[in-house]
Design an enzyme around this catalytic site. Sequence first.
Site, PDB file in Angstrom:
ATOM      1  N   ASN A  50       0.638  -1.187   0.024  1.00 17.51           N
ATOM      2  CA  ASN A  50       0.050  -0.179  -0.078  1.00 17.51           C
ATOM      3  C   ASN A  50       0.852   1.408   0.178  1.00 17.51           C
ATOM      4  O   ASN A  50       1.009   1.993  -0.962  1.00 17.51           O
ATOM      5  CB  ASN A  50      -1.024   0.067   1.194  1.00 17.51           C
ATOM      6  CG  ASN A  50      -2.018   0.945   1.148  1.00 17.51           C
ATOM      7  OD1 ASN A  50      -1.905   1.823   0.384  1.00 17.51           O
ATOM      8  ND2 ASN A  50      -3.130   0.972   2.009  1.00 17.51           N
ATOM      9  N   ASP A  51       1.468   1.737   1.237  1.00 20.37           N
ATOM     10  CA  ASP A  51       2.214   2.805   1.105  1.00 20.37           C
ATOM     11  C   ASP A  51       3.317   2.739   0.321  1.00 20.37           C
ATOM     12  O   ASP A  51       3.610   4.054  -0.321  1.00 20.37           O
ATOM     13  CB  ASP A  51       2.736   3.142   2.843  1.00 20.37           C
ATOM     14  CG  ASP A  51       1.663   3.170   3.683  1.00 20.37           C
ATOM     15  OD1 ASP A  51       0.496   3.667   3.206  1.00 20.37           O
ATOM     16  OD2 ASP A  51       1.811   3.154   4.875  1.00 20.37           O
TER      17      ASP A  51
END
Lengths: 103, 460
Positions: B385-386
């Site tokens: 994600n990040d």
Amino acid sequence: MEAFNLFVSNHIIEIYVLLLAIFLGFELISRVPTVLHTPLMSGTNAISGVVTLGGVILVRSADSADYLALGLGSLSIVLGMINVVGGYAVTDRMLKMFKKEKK
Amino acid sequence: MTGIVSILYMVAVFCFAIGIRMLRQPKSAKQGNLISLAGMLIGIVGALIQPLGEVDNNYIWIAAAMLLGTMIGWPLAQKVKMTAMPQLVAMFNGLGGASATTLGIVELMKVSAETPGGSIAVSILALIIGGISFTGSVLAYLKLEGTLRKQWVVPMHNFWNLLILVGMVVIGAIMVVQGSVNIPLLLGLVVLALFYGVFFVFPIGGADMPVVISLLNSLTGLSAAAAGAIYDNKTMLIGGILVGASGTILTLLMCQAMNRSLWNVILAGKFKAGSGAGGGTDQVMKEITKPDAAILLQYSKNVIVIPGYGLAVSQAQKTVKELDDLLNSMDVEVKYAIHPVAGRMPGHMNVLLAEADVPYEKLLDLDDANAALKDTDVVLIIGANDVVNPSANDDPSSPIYGMPILNATDAKHIIVMKRGRGTGYSGIENPLFFHDKTQLYFGDAKASLQEITEELKENA
């Protein structure tokens, strides 16, 4: 000032050792591939289990009737040993998975 | 005997240094770990036979304690799943710290009029540093397990932080100057140190845990070194310092990988749930069906897989390798892009993929991967994600602005495998999921990969 001078001249070897060890620690880790960051962290973590040695010396020096010192000293050995045994075993398991590259 | 023991201690130190040195290369790493272990055993033998004058020795207690520690540590290390490794390392690390704290407490209880101030000072150091490392590691463990997902920042967090530190220094100074230790002061010191560990780690977000563990690791090393100074034991002193120094460098390397300073990570408050742009917009996520995903992969020239914690959670490393082999047999080239902080620990993804027999040369680091992504047909993001959040490049209001990311949007198509529609572990909104090129495949990573693999087998 007097006390400081005395301290330094009494511990000059220790001070050298300390500074050289810091330098060595920095040098040993430079340029590590990311692949090995986790095993390296876990491997050095196992080394901090040397604290167990202190526990051993403490318990050996304790009076055999001083149950408080014996109990706490043994506790520190137990904790330190978990760190040592677990740390090395887990690092070894991780590293076993890095097999030789396939041709 | 003294001479022999001194040599044993010296050999132990060299084993540690050589061991760490060998851990730097994949080829020699395994052997390096064993050499370091040999050093530890030699050091323990030294401590067992070191002449201490007229003492009671109490070998029975020592043997029992060592046996108990081994019986607890060994099975923990054998049973743990590869995905839960970071937590376990955090836990072991915390116990090492607790061990140093215990030593500090006992030594301070023994303080008498003849005890030199220097000895009192190093006992205090061992107690404080070990205590911080202990509770800090326990908290890091809970955060990684997901048991604890909150992070609060009390008002004026840094002020209280400083106040506790000052409090510990004052108590320590009183003990050294008075040359005596009373129980209330000792208890106060222990409580403050333990509390500081909690206070220090609590506000730090899950995404920064790798840095925290590495930092705590170097703290435990320092506490061991301080304990070494109590007993004038060079093996403990140098071993501890080696861990402290190398741990510090490793911590800084990790911060560098996230393009943040260590202070920025520690002083925290930066990662707050739900902050950053993109939240609450009316953008929609496009879903992709199983046959479409399979066909997209099958008819591409090359695929880059970006793994994240989602891959680890669902134990999907072997399944992804299976898909990789299948695609290879269809003349699709598969590579993996590994972000330095993907997963919960640096190198976490490398370890998992190595477990599934993915060869090294298929793993690309950040720079190589970003170069390769420009010429990639499909990028398959599995539970990351990040590390692929484009806000890091173009949204100054985002908490991760400035962190180097894998530029997934450079590829022609993006498939994201994701458990649900939420923002994930760090709580930061990710505009990539709403991107034109992005199609989402919802579900557990392993199950999703299996479905697509089955579909591909039918097409083949």
